[in-house]
Design a protein around this motif. Structure first.
Motif, PDB file in Angstrom:
ATOM      1  N   LYS A 195      21.770  22.657  55.694  1.00 45.41           N
ATOM      2  CA  LYS A 195      22.151  22.302  54.323  1.00 45.41           C
ATOM      3  C   LYS A 195      21.787  20.853  54.004  1.00 45.41           C
ATOM      4  O   LYS A 195      21.452  20.524  52.855  1.00 45.41           O
ATOM      5  CB  LYS A 195      23.653  22.520  54.123  1.00 45.41           C
ATOM      6  CG  LYS A 195      24.058  23.980  54.059  1.00 45.41           C
ATOM      7  CD  LYS A 195      23.507  24.645  52.806  1.00 45.41           C
ATOM      8  CE  LYS A 195      24.055  26.056  52.630  1.00 45.41           C
ATOM      9  NZ  LYS A 195      23.608  26.985  53.658  1.00 45.41           N
ATOM     10  N   MET A 196      21.861  19.965  54.980  1.00 45.17           N
ATOM     11  CA  MET A 196      21.437  18.576  54.746  1.00 45.17           C
ATOM     12  C   MET A 196      19.981  18.518  54.312  1.00 45.17           C
ATOM     13  O   MET A 196      19.592  17.702  53.475  1.00 45.17           O
ATOM     14  CB  MET A 196      21.587  17.752  56.023  1.00 45.17           C
ATOM     15  CG  MET A 196      22.990  17.523  56.492  1.00 45.17           C
ATOM     16  SD  MET A 196      22.920  16.489  57.979  1.00 45.17           S
ATOM     17  CE  MET A 196      24.416  17.007  58.777  1.00 45.17           C
ATOM     18  N   ILE A 197      19.177  19.406  54.892  1.00 44.14           N
ATOM     19  CA  ILE A 197      17.750  19.435  54.615  1.00 44.14           C
ATOM     20  C   ILE A 197      17.474  20.110  53.278  1.00 44.14           C
ATOM     21  O   ILE A 197      16.562  19.725  52.548  1.00 44.14           O
ATOM     22  CB  ILE A 197      17.022  20.181  55.755  1.00 44.14           C
ATOM     23  CG1 ILE A 197      17.260  19.473  57.090  1.00 44.14           C
ATOM     24  CG2 ILE A 197      15.531  20.324  55.472  1.00 44.14           C
ATOM     25  CD1 ILE A 197      17.110  20.374  58.300  1.00 44.14           C
ATOM     26  N   GLU A 198      18.287  21.099  52.941  1.00 48.66           N
ATOM     27  CA  GLU A 198      18.012  21.958  51.794  1.00 48.66           C
ATOM     28  C   GLU A 198      18.576  21.456  50.477  1.00 48.66           C
ATOM     29  O   GLU A 198      18.144  21.904  49.405  1.00 48.66           O
ATOM     30  CB  GLU A 198      18.584  23.363  52.069  1.00 48.66           C
ATOM     31  CG  GLU A 198      17.934  24.072  53.251  1.00 48.66           C
ATOM     32  CD  GLU A 198      18.804  25.191  53.804  1.00 48.66           C
ATOM     33  OE1 GLU A 198      19.854  25.487  53.184  1.00 48.66           O
ATOM     34  OE2 GLU A 198      18.460  25.735  54.871  1.00 48.66           O
ATOM     35  N   GLN A 221      30.967  16.114  57.613  1.00 51.33           N
ATOM     36  CA  GLN A 221      31.596  16.803  58.745  1.00 51.33           C
ATOM     37  C   GLN A 221      30.807  16.577  60.034  1.00 51.33           C
ATOM     38  O   GLN A 221      31.399  16.323  61.095  1.00 51.33           O
ATOM     39  CB  GLN A 221      31.702  18.303  58.457  1.00 51.33           C
ATOM     40  CG  GLN A 221      32.673  18.653  57.330  1.00 51.33           C
ATOM     41  CD  GLN A 221      34.096  18.171  57.633  1.00 51.33           C
ATOM     42  OE1 GLN A 221      34.602  17.233  57.007  1.00 51.33           O
ATOM     43  NE2 GLN A 221      34.735  18.802  58.605  1.00 51.33           N
ATOM     44  N   THR A 222      29.505  16.674  59.974  1.00 52.24           N
ATOM     45  CA  THR A 222      28.711  16.505  61.192  1.00 52.24           C
ATOM     46  C   THR A 222      28.708  15.052  61.653  1.00 52.24           C
ATOM     47  O   THR A 222      28.694  14.778  62.862  1.00 52.24           O
ATOM     48  CB  THR A 222      27.265  16.993  60.987  1.00 52.24           C
ATOM     49  OG1 THR A 222      26.707  16.384  59.819  1.00 52.24           O
ATOM     50  CG2 THR A 222      27.217  18.497  60.841  1.00 52.24           C
ATOM     51  N   GLU A 223      28.735  14.108  60.707  1.00 53.55           N
ATOM     52  CA  GLU A 223      28.831  12.701  61.098  1.00 53.55           C
ATOM     53  C   GLU A 223      30.138  12.440  61.843  1.00 53.55           C
ATOM     54  O   GLU A 223      30.150  11.715  62.844  1.00 53.55           O
ATOM     55  CB  GLU A 223      28.715  11.794  59.871  1.00 53.55           C
ATOM     56  CG  GLU A 223      27.289  11.662  59.351  1.00 53.55           C
ATOM     57  CD  GLU A 223      27.195  10.780  58.116  1.00 53.55           C
ATOM     58  OE1 GLU A 223      28.265  10.396  57.574  1.00 53.55           O
ATOM     59  OE2 GLU A 223      26.070  10.484  57.682  1.00 53.55           O
ATOM     60  N   ILE A 246      17.964  12.346  65.122  1.00 56.10           N
ATOM     61  CA  ILE A 246      17.237  13.053  66.175  1.00 56.10           C
ATOM     62  C   ILE A 246      17.442  14.558  66.036  1.00 56.10           C
ATOM     63  O   ILE A 246      16.487  15.340  66.007  1.00 56.10           O
ATOM     64  CB  ILE A 246      17.693  12.590  67.577  1.00 56.10           C
ATOM     65  CG1 ILE A 246      17.219  11.156  67.847  1.00 56.10           C
ATOM     66  CG2 ILE A 246      17.187  13.543  68.657  1.00 56.10           C
ATOM     67  CD1 ILE A 246      15.725  11.007  68.026  1.00 56.10           C
ATOM     68  N   ILE A 247      18.689  14.987  65.905  1.00 53.23           N
ATOM     69  CA  ILE A 247      18.999  16.419  65.912  1.00 53.23           C
ATOM     70  C   ILE A 247      18.540  17.100  64.623  1.00 53.23           C
ATOM     71  O   ILE A 247      17.923  18.179  64.650  1.00 53.23           O
ATOM     72  CB  ILE A 247      20.509  16.630  66.130  1.00 53.23           C
ATOM     73  CG1 ILE A 247      20.934  16.047  67.476  1.00 53.23           C
ATOM     74  CG2 ILE A 247      20.860  18.117  66.064  1.00 53.23           C
ATOM     75  CD1 ILE A 247      22.425  16.065  67.697  1.00 53.23           C
ATOM     76  N   LEU A 288      27.324  24.792  62.868  1.00 55.43           N
ATOM     77  CA  LEU A 288      26.718  23.460  62.926  1.00 55.43           C
ATOM     78  C   LEU A 288      25.239  23.499  62.570  1.00 55.43           C
ATOM     79  O   LEU A 288      24.737  22.605  61.871  1.00 55.43           O
ATOM     80  CB  LEU A 288      26.920  22.863  64.321  1.00 55.43           C
ATOM     81  CG  LEU A 288      28.347  22.421  64.647  1.00 55.43           C
ATOM     82  CD1 LEU A 288      28.476  22.076  66.129  1.00 55.43           C
ATOM     83  CD2 LEU A 288      28.759  21.217  63.795  1.00 55.43           C
ATOM     84  N   ALA A 289      24.525  24.513  63.034  1.00 54.56           N
ATOM     85  CA  ALA A 289      23.110  24.637  62.680  1.00 54.56           C
ATOM     86  C   ALA A 289      22.952  24.832  61.177  1.00 54.56           C
ATOM     87  O   ALA A 289      22.050  24.255  60.551  1.00 54.56           O
ATOM     88  CB  ALA A 289      22.474  25.797  63.440  1.00 54.56           C
ATOM     89  N   ALA A 290      23.833  25.626  60.589  1.00 53.67           N
ATOM     90  CA  ALA A 290      23.783  25.836  59.137  1.00 53.67           C
ATOM     91  C   ALA A 290      24.104  24.553  58.384  1.00 53.67           C
ATOM     92  O   ALA A 290      23.479  24.253  57.349  1.00 53.67           O
ATOM     93  CB  ALA A 290      24.753  26.945  58.736  1.00 53.67           C
ATOM     94  N   ASP A 291      25.075  23.779  58.897  1.00 54.19           N
ATOM     95  CA  ASP A 291      25.414  22.502  58.255  1.00 54.19           C
ATOM     96  C   ASP A 291      24.206  21.561  58.246  1.00 54.19           C
ATOM     97  O   ASP A 291      23.919  20.900  57.238  1.00 54.19           O
ATOM     98  CB  ASP A 291      26.575  21.829  58.990  1.00 54.19           C
ATOM     99  CG  ASP A 291      27.911  22.523  58.748  1.00 54.19           C
ATOM    100  OD1 ASP A 291      27.980  23.383  57.847  1.00 54.19           O
ATOM    101  OD2 ASP A 291      28.879  22.206  59.463  1.00 54.19           O
ATOM    102  N   LEU A 292      23.506  21.484  59.375  1.00 50.05           N
ATOM    103  CA  LEU A 292      22.319  20.639  59.450  1.00 50.05           C
ATOM    104  C   LEU A 292      21.232  21.161  58.512  1.00 50.05           C
ATOM    105  O   LEU A 292      20.521  20.381  57.882  1.00 50.05           O
ATOM    106  CB  LEU A 292      21.807  20.576  60.889  1.00 50.05           C
ATOM    107  CG  LEU A 292      22.685  19.749  61.828  1.00 50.05           C
ATOM    108  CD1 LEU A 292      22.462  20.151  63.277  1.00 50.05           C
ATOM    109  CD2 LEU A 292      22.423  18.263  61.651  1.00 50.05           C
TER     110      LEU A 292
END
Length: 419
Positions: free
Chosen positions: A169-172, A190-192, A241-242, A163-167
């Motif tokens: 990737k959103m940034i990257e 997926q995270t949504e 937020i996250i 999950l941290a990696a998925d978040l």
């Protein structure tokens, strides 16, 4: 008032140049045109680019600019999410922004800080057992744990890395082309879905997050018409937020780099003086790349400094360039935390996370939290931990957005001091 001809960049569309030059794209042209404003074509449309303190003050004037329609779809599909607070204007934006700012009380920020310390120290125990620690990815996991606990979002430890990696990737991936970009979209979807499921559980009374947390507040937030946010939009806002908290891993990477590369500045931190820690953190936020620029749309025709701004024109503010503007900052390409000792804050000259007013404008609601988190992590990296920085590629590129040291800061022999 006499109307002036705005400097104009040649070319049918200069999006490729913007992506290739990255953080310095606007600053390079401001220098070559000897103007803080110029016209170009980006993303298939006319665009005005500008930078500097006066331009920032103009850009954050909500009577002249709106955010709806400014963010490209590829940014919404990865970084921001759709229908989030960043896309709103007027009363709807103010109402939604109040929801975010309600989470940023001193008490809640202190709670976040306590959670961060707990998760950071637990992580250091694990890092001590590893042959090497890649700080960027490890910091993402620490921040994810702290962010979720603070936001009232339950998670299973076995899911943290993914999950941290998925978040991350959103940034990257907003500016990536091809498979990397589509992976970022997939990870957001997926995270949504993960957060949407939690919101449905809250509304069905199957889950009771702590009062005052993002999951609790956002699940029950009502719009100006008195309606609950649809599940998807509520999930986007919880991720708003996250995700930004996880993004602080970029700043932490650069903080560690600065601690390593500027030992004289580090020496001033040894007493844990809050003023020195704060000045160092602010200089990290000014000096190193984070947000490159921000977009808005002209609401109605107006003239500024003799230049015409036509209704509907995409306008882009140079965030990085304003923080490196020699008209604002002495020796802007020198890392010097002392510039922030006794610094009188300005809402438009220092804009690493946007400018203007927090509540009524589009300045990042989490800026206070970012600074607090960075102060704590800096104190660990400079004073409370011992570690070695082995030979590695510590360079970073201003052509990559976002940018981090190429080696992502490898640490060895990590441990807490006085063990």
């Amino acid at each position: 008032m006499d109307v002036k001809s705005m400097p104009h960049e040649k070319g049918l569309d200069n999006t490729v140049h913007a992506l290739k030059e990255g953080y310095r794209y606007i600053l390079n042209r401001r220098k070559s045109f000897q103007s803080d404003v110029f016209e170009t074509h980006l993303l298939g449309q006319k665009a005005i680019c500008m930078g500097g303190e006066a331009a920032a003050e103009l850009f954050y004037d909500t009577t002249k600019f709106k955010r709806a329609g400014a963010a490209p779809k590829r940014v919404q599909k990865t970084l921001l999410g759709e229908k989030g607070v960043q896309t709103l204007d007027g009363k709807a934006h103010l109402h939604r922004k109040e929801m975010f700012m309600s989470l940023m009380s001193p008490q809640r920020l202190d709670q976040m800080n306590d959670m961060l310390k707990k998760h950071w120290e637990a992580a250091v125990e694990k890092w001590a057992e590893q042959e090497e620690t890649v700080l960027y990815h490890e910091a993402q996991k620490v921040l994810f744990r702290a962010a979720c606990e603070w936001a009232g979002v339950p998670f299973e430890e076995k899911e943290v890395a993914e999950l941290a990696a998925d978040l991350g990737k959103m940034i990257e991936t907003p500016t990536e082309i091809g498979p990397a970009h589509w992976m970022g979209r997939h990870d957001r979807n997926q995270t949504e879905k993960w957060i949407e499921n939690l919101i449905e559980q809250v509304r069905d009374k199957e889950l009771s997050p702590p009062e005052g947390t993002a999951l609790a507040v956002f699940s029950w937030h009502r719009d100006l018409e008195g309606n609950l946010l649809d599940t998807h939009t509520a999930a986007v806002e919880v991720l708003n937020i996250i995700r930004p908290i996880v993004a602080i891993a970029i700043y932490i990477n650069f903080t560690a780099l600065a601690v390593h590369e500027y030992p004289a500045a580090k020496e001033k931190l040894t007493d844990g003086d809050p003023k020195q820690l704060q000045a160092f953190v602010q200089e990290v936020r000014r000096f190193y790349p984070f947000f490159p620029f921000q977009g808005a749309i002209v609401k109605k025709d107006f003239t500024w400094q003799g230049y015409e701004f036509e209704e509907g024109t995409l306008t882009i503010l140079d965030i990085y360039g304003t923080n490196h503007d020699p008209a604002i900052w002495s020796n802007p390409d020198v890392f010097d935390p002392t510039r922030f000792i006794g610094w009188k804050e300005s809402p438009f000259s220092f804009i690493p996370q946007g400018g203007g007013d927090f509540l009524g404008g589009h300045r990042c609601a989490g800026e206070w939290l970012t600074i607090k988190v960075m102060n704590t992590c800096l104190d660990y990296l400079a004073n409370r931990m011992e570690y070695e920085v082995p030979p590695q590629d510590l360079s970073y590129s201003l052509n990559e957005m976002p940018s981090v040291p190429h080696s992502e800061m490898i640490l060895k022999n990590v441990r807490m001091k006085n063990e």
